[in-house]
Design an enzyme around this catalytic site. Structure first.
Site, PDB file in Angstrom:
ATOM      1  N   HIS A 131      16.983  -2.032  -7.404  1.00  0.00           N
ATOM      2  CA  HIS A 131      16.903  -0.566  -7.436  1.00  0.00           C
ATOM      3  C   HIS A 131      17.389  -0.070  -6.066  1.00  0.00           C
ATOM      4  O   HIS A 131      17.201  -0.748  -5.053  1.00  0.00           O
ATOM      5  CB  HIS A 131      15.429  -0.196  -7.649  1.00  0.00           C
ATOM      6  N   ASP A 208       9.725  -6.405  -4.142  1.00  0.00           N
ATOM      7  CA  ASP A 208       9.635  -5.092  -4.768  1.00  0.00           C
ATOM      8  C   ASP A 208       8.872  -5.293  -6.079  1.00  0.00           C
ATOM      9  O   ASP A 208       9.425  -5.789  -7.064  1.00  0.00           O
ATOM     10  CB  ASP A 208      11.047  -4.536  -5.008  1.00  0.00           C
ATOM     11  N   GLN A 211       7.835  -2.922 -10.732  1.00  0.00           N
ATOM     12  CA  GLN A 211       7.822  -3.138 -12.179  1.00  0.00           C
ATOM     13  C   GLN A 211       6.985  -4.355 -12.553  1.00  0.00           C
ATOM     14  O   GLN A 211       6.994  -4.774 -13.709  1.00  0.00           O
ATOM     15  CB  GLN A 211       9.265  -3.310 -12.706  1.00  0.00           C
ATOM     16  N   LYS A 234       3.561   4.367 -11.448  1.00  0.00           N
ATOM     17  CA  LYS A 234       4.038   3.501 -12.547  1.00  0.00           C
ATOM     18  C   LYS A 234       2.897   2.643 -13.095  1.00  0.00           C
ATOM     19  O   LYS A 234       3.081   1.875 -14.030  1.00  0.00           O
ATOM     20  CB  LYS A 234       5.170   2.599 -12.061  1.00  0.00           C
ATOM     21  N   CYS A 374      19.155   4.262 -11.063  1.00  0.00           N
ATOM     22  CA  CYS A 374      19.143   3.986  -9.611  1.00  0.00           C
ATOM     23  C   CYS A 374      19.572   2.550  -9.324  1.00  0.00           C
ATOM     24  O   CYS A 374      18.984   1.876  -8.469  1.00  0.00           O
ATOM     25  CB  CYS A 374      17.782   4.266  -8.993  1.00  0.00           C
TER      26      CYS A 374
END
Ligand code: PLP
Length: 418
Positions: A131, A208, A211, A234, A374
């Site tokens: 991303h 990261d 997700q 999220k 993104c």
């Protein structure tokens, strides 16, 4: 064996699902990869903070300040327990984007003598599926320091190509920053190999986890990573709050990113020294109600169980992937099995622009994401301008998957591309 959650029951916790959508349709929310919906317990926790305890944390000597500080620090404890961290290793930010910038700027602010300093010729490794939030801060750091960016390519089936692992993460590498799960492809990356090579060359691993943390159990100590970032919104939590986690020894060595109130030890007219972590990284009055809301969100997810959520999403993937693959004119972008992948499905439909498809699905109450997500470099690699993305979460069920398939077929008929 993957099993499904009792979604009908669980949806009652989320007020938004009683909303009537266009055409008197129910809401079929397939955009949790962008942001998740919020249960009442999270909304109530924020409201309760404002109506009962609102005050600036760590400052006043009055009752409200005490209660606000307790609630805020209590949320930090919940985050720490959720990701297997020490409490003082958890830093509140406004989101993952800020967390990743914090790491990059802090490292960039290191004294030349620091082992964290990046020098000309050093290497920062990312991947083609990042991303922008886990790409641009590293590009900028490289540009400011004279370091180079190297990256893992993505294979045609949407996996990281690790065949050149040892030459991409070479002896000059200082940082490896990789997504745990791709927000476009759903791919869950093989961290063990990446992390062991990163540490072999003495570099630091940044995960990261935007997700992943909302969707399956993530334990920072088990993974042996150095830094992690995710966003509350999220993970059924509020907007405006995210987490930066770093190993205690590293946090102690790092320079601050933002400076100002609350993050100092002492200040003179000419200089200042820093409070220990996490406060060194929390300048200004933080997003307190949001942090408390995030604590409630993690309570909510924990009560359901992260393993149960993971199993639920895998059951949806097992059900949906064969149907997507069987649809004429549809190309699934990303792994074609539920093995090491989350319930995020990007696809292209012959003859229909993603934006048009998104609008037609919206007529049936189906909310999907369309565009580049993104992730421009990944779109370029895939040779597409954008995709349609359906991302599932704990409040989606097989009926939502059926509705998606029916919606795509209706769109194909509407645009006469079948
Ligand atoms: N990383 C990944 C993989 C994401 O999916 C996102 C958001 O979509 C981000 C980073 C940035 O998160 P935020 O916009 O909440 O800061």
């Amino acid at each position: 064996m993957n099993s499904l959650l009792d979604v009908a029951h669980l949806k009652e916790d989320f007020p938004i699902f009683s909303k009537v959508m266009r055409g008197d349709n129910r809401l079929i929310y397939l955009d949790s990869g962008a942001t998740s919906q919020k249960p009442l317990s999270v909304l109530n926790a924020e409201r309760d903070f404002y109506t009962q305890h609102n005050s600036a944390v760590h400052r006043g000597s009055h009752l409200l300040a005490e209660e606000a500080s307790e609630a805020f620090e209590g949320a930090r404890e919940k985050v720490a327990a959720f990701i297997g961290a020490e409490v003082d290793e958890v830093v509140f930010t406004k989101g993952a984007t800020e967390s990743l910038n914090l790491i990059a700027y802090s490292i960039g602010n290191s004294a030349p003598s620091s082992r964290l300093a990046i020098k000309p010729g050093d290497r920062i490794v990312v991947s083609e599926m990042e991303h922008h939030a886990n790409l641009i801060p590293w590009q900028q750091l490289a540009q400011r320091t004279g370091a180079e960016i190297a990256w893992f390519p993505v294979t045609p089936d949407g996996r990281l190509d690790l065949t050149e692992l040892d030459s991409i993460i070479n002896e000059r590498t200082k940082i490896v920053a990789i997504t745990h799960q791709s927000n476009v492809l759903g791919t869950i990356n093989p961290l063990e190999q990446l992390i062991s090579r990163t540490h072999e060359v003495g570099a630091l691993f940044v995960l990261d986890a935007c997700q992943s943390v909302p969707h399956f159990a993530v334990d920072v100590k088990e993974l042996q990573i150095d830094f992690l970032a995710f966003s509350g919104h999220k993970a059924v939590g509020p907007t405006g709050v995210g987490i930066f986690w770093g190993r205690a020894a590293l946090l102690a060595e790092m320079e601050p990113f933002l400076t100002g109130g609350s993050m100092i030890e002492s200040v003179t007219m000419a200089d200042a020294t820093w409070a220990p972590a996490p406060r060194k990284f929390e300048a200004g009055v933080p997003n307190m109600a949001q942090a408390v809301g995030l604590g409630a969100a993690l309570d909510y997810l924990s009560a359901i169980g992260m393993d149960a959520i993971e199993s639920h999403e895998s059951a949806i993937s097992d059900y949906l992937i064969p149907q997507l693959l069987a649809l004429p004119g549809l190309t699934l972008i990303g792994p074609a099995s539920s093995e090491s992948r989350g319930a995020v499905f990007s696809f292209a439909v012959d003859g229909i622009h993603p934006h048009d498809l998104g609008q037609v699905l919206d007529q049936s109450g189906i909310a999907v994401r369309t565009g580049h997500h993104c992730a421009w470099p990944l779109m370029r690699k895939l040779g597409v301008v954008g995709t349609t993305r359906a991302s599932f979460y704990l409040y989606n069920d097989l009926a939502d998957a059926d509705a998606l398939i029916e919606g795509i077929v209706s769109a194909q008929k509407y645009f006469k591309v079948l």
